[in-house]
Design a protein around this motif. Structure first.
Motif, PDB file in Angstrom:
ATOM      1  N   ASP A  11     -49.608   5.233 -42.268  1.00 14.29           N
ATOM      2  CA  ASP A  11     -50.364   4.645 -41.156  1.00 14.29           C
ATOM      3  C   ASP A  11     -51.755   4.210 -41.614  1.00 14.29           C
ATOM      4  O   ASP A  11     -52.273   3.182 -41.167  1.00 14.29           O
ATOM      5  CB  ASP A  11     -50.492   5.652 -40.012  1.00 14.29           C
ATOM      6  N   GLU A  12     -52.368   5.010 -42.494  1.00 15.68           N
ATOM      7  CA  GLU A  12     -53.717   4.697 -42.960  1.00 15.68           C
ATOM      8  C   GLU A  12     -53.743   3.389 -43.755  1.00 15.68           C
ATOM      9  O   GLU A  12     -54.645   2.555 -43.569  1.00 15.68           O
ATOM     10  CB  GLU A  12     -54.248   5.849 -43.825  1.00 15.68           C
ATOM     11  N   ALA A  13     -52.766   3.208 -44.629  1.00 18.57           N
ATOM     12  CA  ALA A  13     -52.723   1.973 -45.420  1.00 18.57           C
ATOM     13  C   ALA A  13     -52.411   0.771 -44.540  1.00 18.57           C
ATOM     14  O   ALA A  13     -53.020  -0.299 -44.681  1.00 18.57           O
ATOM     15  CB  ALA A  13     -51.680   2.100 -46.532  1.00 18.57           C
ATOM     16  N   LEU A  14     -51.474   0.937 -43.610  1.00 16.98           N
ATOM     17  CA  LEU A  14     -51.126  -0.171 -42.713  1.00 16.98           C
ATOM     18  C   LEU A  14     -52.301  -0.519 -41.810  1.00 16.98           C
ATOM     19  O   LEU A  14     -52.553  -1.693 -41.517  1.00 16.98           O
ATOM     20  CB  LEU A  14     -49.900   0.190 -41.882  1.00 16.98           C
ATOM     21  N   GLY A  15     -53.025   0.506 -41.346  1.00 11.66           N
ATOM     22  CA  GLY A  15     -54.201   0.267 -40.512  1.00 11.66           C
ATOM     23  C   GLY A  15     -55.302  -0.453 -41.264  1.00 11.66           C
ATOM     24  O   GLY A  15     -56.132  -1.155 -40.665  1.00 11.66           O
ATOM     25  N   THR A  16     -55.316  -0.306 -42.585  1.00 13.64           N
ATOM     26  CA  THR A  16     -56.317  -0.960 -43.423  1.00 13.64           C
ATOM     27  C   THR A  16     -55.921  -2.388 -43.780  1.00 13.64           C
ATOM     28  O   THR A  16     -56.721  -3.326 -43.651  1.00 13.64           O
ATOM     29  CB  THR A  16     -56.524  -0.157 -44.725  1.00 13.64           C
ATOM     30  N   PHE A  17     -54.681  -2.558 -44.234  1.00 14.31           N
ATOM     31  CA  PHE A  17     -54.278  -3.845 -44.819  1.00 14.31           C
ATOM     32  C   PHE A  17     -53.542  -4.782 -43.852  1.00 14.31           C
ATOM     33  O   PHE A  17     -53.553  -5.996 -44.059  1.00 14.31           O
ATOM     34  CB  PHE A  17     -53.422  -3.590 -46.057  1.00 14.31           C
TER      35      PHE A  17
END
Length: 258
Positions: A11-17
């Motif tokens: 979720d953190e990577a998707l929320g970033t990129f």
């Protein structure tokens, strides 16, 4: 390789990129729609004559801002996930997420209104920082995040971080919120008044509203972005407008003097 794949699906990577991917995909769609002269708010000739910066410079500036944005977002997620504890984040109900969306929208608009307005009234900040964004007198979609790096950090990146923190949303909810706010920001700068555009129907703060602000006569009005118009109306910086058809085709937002 497997670890990288696993990270990119968090979720953190998707929320970033994801918002970065959404930015270029959505603005790319508007880029393909440029030849629709009958729906443009400014002609291509106006864009070439009035804008003070090349498209290649705009792309480089946006990529720089998005790089800084990604670093800050990953750092924020790392701190908040460490505070909550790994594996302990549960998704709230849709009703709660809807409330978090509204809180985040309010926080983002409030932060951006007051900081944006201050950047216009402080001569030093406008001359050396905010004027970079206003080199695009005729806005277009992929120039939505063309800012001075410091402005990008203060206005957009920190504004997004505050929206995330004050709303209490989870990283998974943030994927949708930041993607939505990115789409809205791109749409506000798209330069096209397309029939049936839901953002033009639902929001008073839209392409025409923000186009007024980018013109010389509207530079001290319509500061709020990207969702509401409440602060502009409450604090006397709201400039009403009408959409007029240009004799040579297309549309134009003009101040409503009635």
């Amino acid at each position: 390789m497997g670890q990288l794949k696993d990270f990119l699906l968090t979720d953190e990577a998707l929320g970033t990129f994801m918002p970065i991917v959404v930015y270029w995909v959505y603005s790319g769609i508007y880029y393909l729609l440029q030849p629709l002269d009958g729906y443009r708010m400014h002609t291509l000739k106006e864009e070439k004559l009035k804008n003070l910066v090349s498209r290649s410079t705009v792309v480089k500036g946006v990529l720089l801002q998005q790089s800084v944005q990604a670093v800050v977002a990953l750092s924020l997620f790392a701190v908040t996930s460490h505070t909550v504890g790994a594996g302990k984040i549960s998704q709230p109900s849709l009703m709660v997420q809807g409330r978090q969306f509204l809180i985040a929208m309010f926080v983002m608009d409030t932060w951006q209104y007051f900081l944006h307005r201050y950047m216009h009234h402080n001569k030093f900040l406008y001359r050396y920082i905010h004027s970079q964004h206003h080199k695009l007198i005729v806005p277009y979609a992929f120039g939505a995040l063309y800012n001075h790096p410091l402005e990008g950090l203060l206005l957009d990146t920190i504004g997004g971080a505050l929206s995330f923190l004050f709303s209490g949303m989870t990283p998974r909810t943030s994927i949708f919120f930041f993607s939505f706010s990115t789409i809205k920001t791109v749409d506000d700068h798209c330069g096209l008044w397309l029939p049936g555009n839901p953002f033009h129907i639902i929001f008073q703060n839209n392409t025409a509203y923000h186009d007024i602000h980018h013109q010389l006569y509207g530079a001290k009005y319509n500061f709020e972005q990207p969702f509401f118009v409440m602060w502009d109306k409450i604090l006397g910086t709201y400039m009403p407008y009408t959409i007029q058809t240009r004799p040579d085709g297309g549309f134009e937002a003009r101040p409503d003097k009635s």
